[in-house]
Design an enzyme around this catalytic site. Structure first.
Site, PDB file in Angstrom:
ATOM      1  N   GLU A 224      12.376 -40.749  41.553  1.00  0.00           N
ATOM      2  CA  GLU A 224      11.025 -40.727  42.107  1.00  0.00           C
ATOM      3  C   GLU A 224       9.979 -40.737  40.991  1.00  0.00           C
ATOM      4  OE1 GLU A 224       9.694 -36.527  43.459  1.00  0.00           O
ATOM      5  OE2 GLU A 224      11.771 -36.711  44.145  1.00  0.00           O
ATOM      6  N   CYS A 262      14.576 -36.136  46.215  1.00  0.00           N
ATOM      7  CA  CYS A 262      15.659 -35.652  45.361  1.00  0.00           C
ATOM      8  C   CYS A 262      17.051 -36.077  45.808  1.00  0.00           C
ATOM      9  CB  CYS A 262      15.597 -34.132  45.260  1.00  0.00           C
ATOM     10  SG  CYS A 262      14.080 -33.530  44.493  1.00  0.00           S
ATOM     11  N   HIS A 390      21.683 -28.509  46.254  1.00  0.00           N
ATOM     12  CA  HIS A 390      20.498 -28.970  45.529  1.00  0.00           C
ATOM     13  C   HIS A 390      19.772 -27.742  44.985  1.00  0.00           C
ATOM     14  CE1 HIS A 390      17.015 -31.166  44.311  1.00  0.00           C
ATOM     15  NE2 HIS A 390      16.230 -30.543  45.178  1.00  0.00           N
ATOM     16  N   ARG A 399      20.256 -18.429  47.862  1.00  0.00           N
ATOM     17  CA  ARG A 399      20.077 -17.938  49.229  1.00  0.00           C
ATOM     18  C   ARG A 399      20.912 -18.742  50.227  1.00  0.00           C
ATOM     19  NH1 ARG A 399      14.466 -18.277  52.811  1.00  0.00           N
ATOM     20  NH2 ARG A 399      15.554 -18.441  54.825  1.00  0.00           N
ATOM     21  N   ASN A 422      14.514 -28.417  37.297  1.00  0.00           N
ATOM     22  CA  ASN A 422      14.765 -29.253  38.468  1.00  0.00           C
ATOM     23  C   ASN A 422      14.683 -30.715  38.035  1.00  0.00           C
ATOM     24  OD1 ASN A 422      14.912 -30.542  40.922  1.00  0.00           O
ATOM     25  ND2 ASN A 422      12.972 -29.747  41.713  1.00  0.00           N
ATOM     26  N   SER A 452      13.100 -34.097  49.906  1.00  0.00           N
ATOM     27  CA  SER A 452      11.910 -33.794  50.703  1.00  0.00           C
ATOM     28  C   SER A 452      11.523 -34.990  51.545  1.00  0.00           C
ATOM     29  CB  SER A 452      10.749 -33.396  49.783  1.00  0.00           C
ATOM     30  OG  SER A 452      11.030 -32.169  49.154  1.00  0.00           O
TER      31      SER A 452
END
Length: 502
Positions: A224, A262, A390, A399, A422, A452
């Site tokens: 991107e 991503c 990811h 999490r 990232n 996203s």
């Protein structure tokens, strides 16, 4: 303004470091020519092409450019010299890259002369926004430091597998890092971008696979942060790495860029598997690359919060059905129109939806893709050896991994964003590379990417016995780059200056 045809001719020779050798007298030339100036007409059409792209050279002599002019001003100061190949038969002009030279730093040039160097694919000099970005491999790094030289040995594939899978991979990132609040992030040097990272990652994947690059019939380049709004990264990668059979200055390979934030690269894993499994495609191997020079506004600007985690680098994977190191057993994808992150056309920096990026964006899609694939394959978290999520920041992947029932020993080895930041379309790929670096034969790996906008792809992989055989070919793996003693740490101001590029 640079003429595109001239830039095309320069890049065709310099990107790959093409040379030739006379069959009659053995004289070598750093240029493609029809006859030898030493032998004259009797050597006409008797010159062999030779390739310096994977070679190791020697820095014979060098000088310090203290005040660069014209198109090199953004480099501040740099080292320039002469590199020789093949015991001095070929000598080329060379810029020593990855050397961040402070204004008050004293350079001992004699300590550099005589040392071995390795070609690096980089931007050549600065140009205007309306120009073609010039690239070349006449930039070199010291072969005994951050990027050691690796030999490219081609071997014929031997063992067939029922399922398609990964046959080779490589990960690339910058020498330069910024460290804040316990998190390291890789940042590009002036002459690095997503294209240079894609080429270098692909180069390492070819070395690891030992495949002849001419056997690659398809390349997907996911990013991107393409430096062009209209012009593919994949075409440059295909030409530099000589993917597919060569026909003059054209490569017999299908090359395409992909974009889905991503997961622009990971989404192509299933396409690559389908392609190499379809007999009528006539494509035995496909390369998938995810590389990004992650974009973020400076601190204090709208959207500048992203700058705390962005990194630089990428990874490349080659898929096929011979000499497979990890079979792809199953996959599952999900998508929704969830605008958690975006960059409008013409805008230099992306924006994001704050806490909206967690739920219902990242967590919802990763949870859905991973749990549905495990359900589809009748698996529980305890049935798997590793989970690769990811990783846009340190908290999200931890999490979701715990929520899905994975233990730390299953997912923490994959969390590499605390070392490289990232890397966007390279993030889950770098995590997978880290796991393949340590996995044992017959391990099962669940990889779940996220992009996203929004969507997730989840893959179930099982490693094979050939994983260990090919591991010995790698000098540069994820751990080597993460713990490299030659990594150079810089401050935030220098980071933003490097990121401005050439």
């Amino acid at each position: 303004m640079t003429s595109e045809p001239i830039e095309r001719r320069v890049s065709y020779l310099g990107d790959r470091l093409r040379a030739c050798r006379c069959q009659c007298c053995g004289k070598e030339y750093f240029e493609v020519r029809d006859y030898c100036s030493n032998c004259g007409r009797k050597s006409y059409n008797k010159l062999d092409n030779i390739d310096l792209f994977y070679d190791k050279g020697t820095l014979e002599l060098c000088t310090y450019i203290n005040e660069p002019t014209n198109k090199f001003t953004k480099l501040s100061s740099y080292i320039y010299g002469i590199v020789s190949f093949h015991d001095g038969k070929i000598r080329v002009p060379a810029r020593l890259t990855d050397q961040l030279i402070a204004d008050n730093k004293t350079i001992d040039l004699s300590s550099l002369e005589g040392r071995e160097v390795t070609p690096r694919f980089r931007r050549r000099h600065s140009v205007g926004k309306g120009d073609i970005v010039p690239t070349i491999s006449l930039a070199f790094t010291l072969a005994d430091e951050y990027y050691p030289h690796q030999e490219y040995k081609i071997s014929q594939p031997k063992k067939d597998y029922d399922l398609p899978g990964i046959v080779g991979y490589g990960m690339y990132s910058s020498r330069f890092r910024i460290k804040e609040e316990g998190i390291e992030r890789a940042v590009p040097f002036f002459d690095e971008d997503s294209v240079t990272a894609a080429v270098e990652a692909g180069k390492l994947a070819l070395i690891h696979s030992s495949l002849d690059s001419a056997l690659i019939g398809k390349i997907y380049a996911g990013s991107e942060s393409n430096p062009y709004a209209v012009k593919p990264i994949a075409a440059k990668v295909a030409q530099v790495l000589k993917l597919g059979k060569e026909d003059g200055d054209i490569q017999a390979v299908d090359a395409v860029d992909t974009e889905f934030a991503c997961k622009a690269a990971s989404s192509m894993f299933k396409d690559a598997c389908a392609l190499v499994s379809y007999p009528k495609s006539n494509i035995d191997y496909a390369m998938v690359i995810g590389a990004d020079n992650s974009q973020a506004a400076p601190r204090g600007w709208p959207g500048g919060e992203l700058d705390a985690f962005v990194g630089y680098g990428g990874a490349a994977f080659i898929f096929g059905k011979k000499d497979v190191i990890a079979e792809v057993e199953a996959w599952y994808s999900c998508t929704s129109d969830t605008p958690d992150f975006w960059r409008r056309d013409g805008e230099p920096y992306p924006m994001h939806g704050g806490r909206f990026t967690g739920d219902p964006a990242y967590h919802k899609h990763v949870r859905n893709a991973a749990s549905k694939l495990m359900e589809q394959c009748n698996l529980k978290a305890s049935d798997l050896n590793y989970f690769v999520p990811h990783q846009p920041n340190p908290s999200f992947p931890v999490r979701i991994a715990k929520e899905l029932g994975f233990k730390e020993e299953q997912f923490m080895p994959a969390i590499q964003m605390t070392k490289f930041g990232n890397t966007y379309s390279g993030a889950s790929l770098v995590g997978l590379a880290a796991i393949l670096d340590i996995a044992k034969p017959d391990d099962r790996i669940l990889v779940t990417s996220y992009g996203s906008g929004a969507g997730s792809d989840s893959y179930l992989l099982r490693t094979t016995s050939q994983l260990l055989d090919k591991r010995n070919r790698q000098k540069i793996n994820v751990k080597f780059l993460a713990e490299n003693p030659f990594a150079e740490f810089i401050d935030y101001t220098t980071y933003r200056r490097l990121k401005s590029g050439m």
